[in-house]
Enzyme design. Structure first.
Site, short mmCIF file in Angstrom:
data_model
loop_
_atom_site.label_atom_id
_atom_site.label_comp_id
_atom_site.label_asym_id
_atom_site.label_seq_id
_atom_site.Cartn_x
_atom_site.Cartn_y
_atom_site.Cartn_z
N LYS A 118 23.72 48.37 4.86
CA LYS A 118 22.50 48.12 4.07
C LYS A 118 22.74 48.36 2.59
O LYS A 118 22.11 47.70 1.75
CB LYS A 118 21.34 48.97 4.60
CG LYS A 118 20.86 48.51 5.96
CD LYS A 118 19.36 48.63 6.14
CE LYS A 118 18.93 47.92 7.42
NZ LYS A 118 17.58 48.23 7.85
N LYS A 200 24.45 38.79 16.28
CA LYS A 200 23.25 39.31 16.95
C LYS A 200 22.00 38.55 16.49
O LYS A 200 21.89 38.21 15.31
CB LYS A 200 23.18 40.80 16.60
CG LYS A 200 21.92 41.52 16.97
CD LYS A 200 21.97 42.97 16.49
CE LYS A 200 20.89 43.20 15.47
NZ LYS A 200 20.11 44.37 15.53
N LYS A 203 15.63 39.80 13.54
CA LYS A 203 14.33 39.33 13.06
C LYS A 203 14.33 39.05 11.56
O LYS A 203 13.46 38.36 11.06
CB LYS A 203 13.20 40.27 13.48
CG LYS A 203 13.31 41.72 13.06
CD LYS A 203 12.10 42.48 13.60
CE LYS A 203 12.38 43.93 13.93
NZ LYS A 203 12.83 44.77 12.83
P1 ATP Z 1 16.36 43.58 11.40
O1 ATP Z 1 16.80 42.15 11.36
O2 ATP Z 1 15.09 43.86 10.63
O3 ATP Z 1 17.46 44.57 11.17
P2 ATP Z 1 16.52 43.59 14.27
O4 ATP Z 1 15.96 42.35 14.90
O5 ATP Z 1 18.01 43.68 14.20
O6 ATP Z 1 15.85 43.83 12.88
P3 ATP Z 1 15.81 46.34 14.79
O7 ATP Z 1 14.50 46.65 14.15
O8 ATP Z 1 17.05 46.82 14.09
O9 ATP Z 1 15.92 44.78 15.09
O10 ATP Z 1 15.83 46.86 16.27
C1 ATP Z 1 14.73 47.06 17.10
C2 ATP Z 1 15.20 47.33 18.52
O11 ATP Z 1 15.61 46.09 19.13
C3 ATP Z 1 16.41 48.26 18.59
O12 ATP Z 1 16.31 49.06 19.76
C4 ATP Z 1 17.55 47.31 18.68
O13 ATP Z 1 18.70 47.91 19.25
C5 ATP Z 1 16.97 46.17 19.54
N1 ATP Z 1 17.59 44.87 19.21
C6 ATP Z 1 17.54 44.25 18.02
N2 ATP Z 1 18.17 43.06 18.06
C7 ATP Z 1 18.63 42.92 19.32
C8 ATP Z 1 19.37 41.89 20.00
N3 ATP Z 1 19.76 40.79 19.37
N4 ATP Z 1 19.66 42.06 21.30
C9 ATP Z 1 19.27 43.18 21.94
N5 ATP Z 1 18.57 44.20 21.36
C10 ATP Z 1 18.25 44.08 20.08
#
Ligand code: ATP
Ligand code: LTN
Length: 335
Positions: A118, A200, A203
């Site tokens: 980050k 991955k 969002k």
């Molecule tokens: P950002 O893009 O804002 O970093 P993100 O979609 O990666 O968000 P997080 O807010 O970091 O999501 O994670 C929320 C939860 O969802 C966490 O428990 C994370 O491990 C899970 N998670 C996020 N993306 C995935 C994915 N692609 N597959 C499985 N689990 C996920």
């Protein structure tokens, strides 16, 4: 949950309210929370204080946070079965964080992978909160004497730091905190981007076609799957050199609750095109009730605020018990 005489373990987790809940968040996290609320003392919150580590436009951030809360409910998190609230409504989180800060070394937080990533991504805003993020996460977890923390694999390092902080505190001041464990699901632990199946699904991905939201309409979901990047060849099977098809099979298997081998058999002889449509339609069908519930819930601010207030009160009364003990342990004066 308030019944401390039961033998149930305590589960806690949260997500930062940015964007909307994606298929990745749903299969990796929220779907498991929904299952776990049946058998555990469960605490789920909106990690809004964590989200402030990146600059947000205030009005938009407020709306996104509220939307997220309605999405938690729409996914089946039930305020009768678990405690649901906004992190910022329970002041004990930030208060415990300060005491834990004084028991955590700068070297421990500055070596976290997420902090390094980050910092590189937001080079103009490497604020104190960004580095202190895992200590707030430790406070979230330790306040509720949590046993299990269901998260995706990316949060494992933060969980290890939380355990180190808890063990150190317990050794220094006497048994105070339950030492938690990460609960990382086998299925859905890593759902990949529809546009780059080696990355991955996230969002915050600016490419709208890369991720699917739980509130996307049916036509949008099917269209995104039709455009999903696949591999060369035409066989529908899980294989290392077929990340695109493997991701789609994993999604179909998780959403339809079918084994991967069953999915492979179901689609023998079919082309990529019809398989992509089948996956899109299955996801759209699964999310239809979620989307409908969300649109009803978001209209009723009164109901959302009543649920959130009640959740925050229940959370605060549990959190206060731990915080009082911690303050006593470290020698703060109490009358
Ligand atoms: P950002 O893009 O804002 O970093 P993100 O979609 O990666 O968000 P997080 O807010 O970091 O999501 O994670 C929320 C939860 O969802 C966490 O428990 C994370 O491990 C899970 N998670 C996020 N993306 C995935 C994915 N692609 N597959 C499985 N689990 C996920
Ligand atoms: N860092 C987490 C969100 C989060 C969290 C928590 C998860 C904040 N506090 C406590 C579990 C327990 C993430 O998923 N990005």
């Amino acid at each position: 949950m308030e019944n401390t005489t039961d033998n149930k373990k305590t589960v806690l987790s949260g997500i930062q309210p940015t964007g909307t809940i994606t298929l990745g968040n749903y299969l990796g996290a929220v779907q498991n929370w929904q299952r776990m609320q049946e058998d555990f003392n469960s605490v789920f919150f909106i990690a809004d204080l964590h989200a402030l580590t990146v600059r947000r436009e205030p009005a938009e951030f407020r709306q996104t946070s509220l939307d997220f809360f309605a999405q938690y409910l729409a996914c089946g998190l039930d305020p009768e079965k678990c405690i649901l609230y906004f992190q910022s409504h329970v002041r004990q989180h930030a208060e415990l964080q300060w005491i834990l800060n004084c028991n955590t070394y700068v070297g421990e937080t500055s070596r976290m992978t997420q902090f390094k990533d980050k910092s590189a991504k937001h080079a103009d805003n490497i604020n104190m909160g960004l580095m202190d993020y895992p200590v707030l996460m430790a406070a979230d977890i330790l306040l509720y004497q949590t046993d299990l923390v269901p998260v995706g694999i990316d949060q494992k390092q933060h969980l290890e730091l939380t355990r180190d902080i808890a063990i150190r505190f317990n050794n220094r001041y006497g048994e105070t905190f339950t030492v938690p464990e990460a609960y990382i699901p086998k299925e859905g632990a890593k759902i990949c981007s529809l546009q780059d199946p080696t990355a991955k699904m996230s969002k915050s991905d600016p490419d709208q076609n890369a991720s699917v939201s739980i509130v996307d309409d049916e036509a949008t979901i099917v269209r995104k799957f039709k455009r999903a990047v696949t591999d060369s060849g035409n066989e529908i099977c899980v294989r290392e050199d077929k990340p695109g098809i493997t991701n789609l099979i994993n999604i179909y298997s998780a959403i339809e609750h079918k084994a991967v081998s069953e999915v492979e058999t179901e689609f023998v002889g079919q082309g990529y095109g019809s398989f992509k449509i089948a996956v899109g339609e299955a996801v759209a069908a699964a999310f239809k009730p979620v989307r409908e519930a969300y649109h009803t819930l978001i209209k009723d601010k009164g109901q959302l605020s009543a649920i959130a207030k009640n959740g925050a009160e229940r959370a605060a009364s549990l959190a206060e018990k731990t915080l009082r003990k911690v303050k006593k342990r470290v020698g703060l004066v109490a009358f």
